[in-house]
Design a protein around this motif. Structure first.
Motif, short mmCIF file in Angstrom:
data_model
loop_
_atom_site.label_atom_id
_atom_site.label_comp_id
_atom_site.label_asym_id
_atom_site.label_seq_id
_atom_site.Cartn_x
_atom_site.Cartn_y
_atom_site.Cartn_z
N ILE A 89 0.85 -1.28 -0.18
CA ILE A 89 0.08 -0.08 0.02
C ILE A 89 1.18 1.08 0.13
N ALA A 90 1.95 1.35 0.78
CA ALA A 90 2.72 2.29 0.90
C ALA A 90 3.59 2.71 -0.12
N ARG A 91 3.94 1.63 -0.91
CA ARG A 91 4.76 1.63 -2.17
C ARG A 91 3.89 2.21 -3.41
N ARG A 92 2.55 1.58 -3.52
CA ARG A 92 1.71 2.42 -4.30
C ARG A 92 1.51 3.71 -4.09
N LEU A 93 1.20 4.09 -2.90
CA LEU A 93 0.74 5.40 -2.52
C LEU A 93 2.10 6.58 -2.93
N PHE A 94 3.35 6.19 -2.36
CA PHE A 94 4.46 6.86 -2.88
C PHE A 94 4.68 6.96 -4.39
N ALA A 95 4.39 5.97 -4.91
CA ALA A 95 4.59 6.12 -6.53
C ALA A 95 3.45 6.87 -7.15
N SER A 96 2.48 6.74 -6.67
CA SER A 96 1.31 7.56 -7.27
C SER A 96 1.42 9.12 -7.04
N LEU A 97 2.26 9.55 -5.87
CA LEU A 97 2.73 11.00 -5.37
C LEU A 97 3.65 11.46 -6.13
N GLY A 98 4.49 10.46 -6.71
CA GLY A 98 5.86 10.97 -7.40
C GLY A 98 7.04 10.77 -6.50
N VAL A 99 6.71 10.05 -5.19
CA VAL A 99 7.94 9.90 -4.23
C VAL A 99 8.53 8.45 -4.73
N PRO A 100 9.87 8.24 -4.52
CA PRO A 100 10.48 7.08 -4.90
C PRO A 100 9.96 6.11 -3.77
N GLU A 101 9.30 4.81 -4.35
CA GLU A 101 8.91 3.88 -3.44
C GLU A 101 9.85 3.19 -2.71
N GLU A 102 11.21 3.50 -3.30
CA GLU A 102 12.33 2.70 -2.31
C GLU A 102 12.70 3.42 -1.02
N LEU A 103 11.92 4.30 -0.84
CA LEU A 103 12.04 5.07 0.61
C LEU A 103 11.41 4.33 1.61
N VAL A 104 10.41 3.65 1.14
CA VAL A 104 9.59 2.70 2.21
C VAL A 104 10.14 1.76 3.26
N PRO A 105 11.55 0.95 2.52
CA PRO A 105 12.07 0.20 3.45
C PRO A 105 12.80 1.03 4.52
N ALA A 106 13.11 2.25 4.26
CA ALA A 106 14.04 3.05 5.38
C ALA A 106 12.91 3.62 6.54
N ILE A 107 11.65 3.58 6.07
CA ILE A 107 10.60 3.68 7.28
C ILE A 107 10.48 2.56 7.94
N VAL A 108 10.36 1.33 7.31
CA VAL A 108 10.41 0.10 8.27
C VAL A 108 11.52 -0.03 8.91
N ASP A 109 12.79 0.32 8.54
CA ASP A 109 13.91 0.14 9.55
C ASP A 109 13.98 1.21 10.65
N LEU B 80 9.60 11.66 10.06
CA LEU B 80 10.04 11.49 8.74
C LEU B 80 11.38 12.28 8.36
N HIS B 81 11.47 13.54 8.97
CA HIS B 81 12.47 14.35 8.58
C HIS B 81 13.93 13.88 9.11
N ARG B 82 13.89 12.89 9.99
CA ARG B 82 15.05 12.22 10.49
C ARG B 82 15.28 10.87 9.60
N ILE B 83 14.54 10.44 8.92
CA ILE B 83 14.85 9.22 8.10
C ILE B 83 15.36 9.49 6.94
N ARG B 84 16.43 8.48 6.70
CA ARG B 84 17.21 8.65 5.46
C ARG B 84 16.66 8.87 4.16
N GLY B 85 16.84 9.70 3.27
CA GLY B 85 16.26 10.07 2.08
C GLY B 85 14.92 10.86 1.97
N PHE B 86 14.45 11.42 3.18
CA PHE B 86 13.33 12.08 3.15
C PHE B 86 13.77 13.69 3.75
N ASP B 87 13.82 14.40 2.44
CA ASP B 87 14.08 15.74 2.21
C ASP B 87 12.90 16.52 2.62
#
Ligand SMILES: [Ca+2]
Ligand SMILES: [Ca+2]
Length: 303
Positions: free
Chosen positions: A116-136, A175-182
């Motif tokens: 779900i998160a990956r689909r949401l990010f992709a639809s918003l133009g945010v790289p879905e590869e950022l999702v694993p950083a939130i998981v960690d 989110l601001h503290r997580i890798r990749g979230f500018d």
């Protein structure tokens, strides 16, 4: 000579008095400002408490669903209270995807929520590869979830090092503290994601079309738009009504990922008095098993 000395003393006394007066008036100005601020803050607190009352009143009479047509969803533009103007609004936090859903109570990654998160990010133009950083960031361990993840080893290597939270996010700004979230990525995501203390479903009656589409990729986009456009007047009133309207939806999603009611609201209050403006927001939880009771989870000033 004595007369001149006397004149001098009078002159000094006069100018000292002037000086003291001007000091006092500056101090007085500060006191007025501090008082106005304290008073505005009290009004903001009262406003948040009033919002809590609105949430609990809705729980007593909402009939098991929450929609944008209800009283809680109507903002208050500017209510005069003595010398102040108080404005406020309530938003449904379950209209957003809860990032804490990514890791279940069993401490395991929820594969479905990751999709779900990956689909949401992709639809918003945010790289879905950022999702694993939130998981960690959320998961308890310090092992990388995927090569796109980030744990202590990454954060401790920063010029201003810190550790991964390794627990559910308390506020979405983490989110601001997580890798990749500018700041740009966070600003893009913030209207669509939240961080709530327990696993939550999304309320179809308040969620954006993007969030519903991410949860239910098999629903035609036009059908989601049509629903969003008409739901204020005709909301879905039970999870049965969700299944009836959207037969394509897997049964596992109904009630678990999509629901018609909510337990978490965000209250925002702005107070202006004289030259002072104070804004405050709070996360309010309404007990699912006792909807007449609402509690403040956190409250913070807004700058
Ligand atoms: Ca971790
Ligand atoms: Ca991990």
């Amino acid at each position: 000579m004595a007369a001149i000395t006397a004149l001098l003393i009078v002159a000094i006394a006069a100018s000292a008095a002037m000086y003291m007066l001007s000091q006092q008036s500056a101090l007085l100005g500060q006191v007025v400002l501090v008082t106005a601020r304290a008073q505005a803050d009290l009004y903001a607190r009262a406003g948040i408490d009033w919002a809590r009352g609105v949430v609990s009143a809705d729980g007593k009479g909402s009939g098991g669903f929450d929609s944008l047509g209800e009283a809680w969803a109507q903002p208050i533009a500017a209510l005069p209270v003595e010398r102040a103007l108080v404005a406020g609004s309530l938003a449904d936090e379950q209209g957003k995807f809860n990032l804490n859903n990514l890791v279940g109570a069993d401490k395991k990654v929820s594969a479905n929520d990751e999709k779900i998160a990956r689909r949401l990010f992709a639809s918003l133009g945010v790289p879905e590869e950022l999702v694993p950083a939130i998981v960690d960031w959320i998961d308890a361990d310090s092992d990388l979830y995927t090569t796109a993840g980030a744990e202590d080893a990454y954060y401790l290597g920063l010029s201003r090092p810190y550790r991964a939270a390794n627990q559910p996010m308390v506020q979405v700004e983490e989110l601001h503290r997580i890798r990749g979230f500018d700041p740009k990525v966070v600003a893009r995501l913030k209207p669509f994601v939240t961080a709530l203390p327990v696993r939550t479903a999304v309320n179809v009656n308040t969620a954006s079309a993007e969030v519903i589409a991410a949860i239910a990729p098999d629903l035609p986009t036009e059908e989601i738009r049509r629903f969003v456009d008409t739901r204020t007047a005709s909301p879905l009133k039970s999870i049965q009504q969700i299944s009836e309207r959207w037969k394509a939806l897997p049964l596992s999603a109904v009630g678990n990922d999509l629901d018609v009611k909510t337990s978490y609201f965000l209250a925002r209050v702005q107070v202006s008095q004289d030259d002072v403006q104070v804004a405050s927001e709070a996360l309010i939880e309404r007990k699912a098993n006792n909807p007449g009771v609402a509690a403040i989870i956190w409250r913070r000033p807004v700058y």
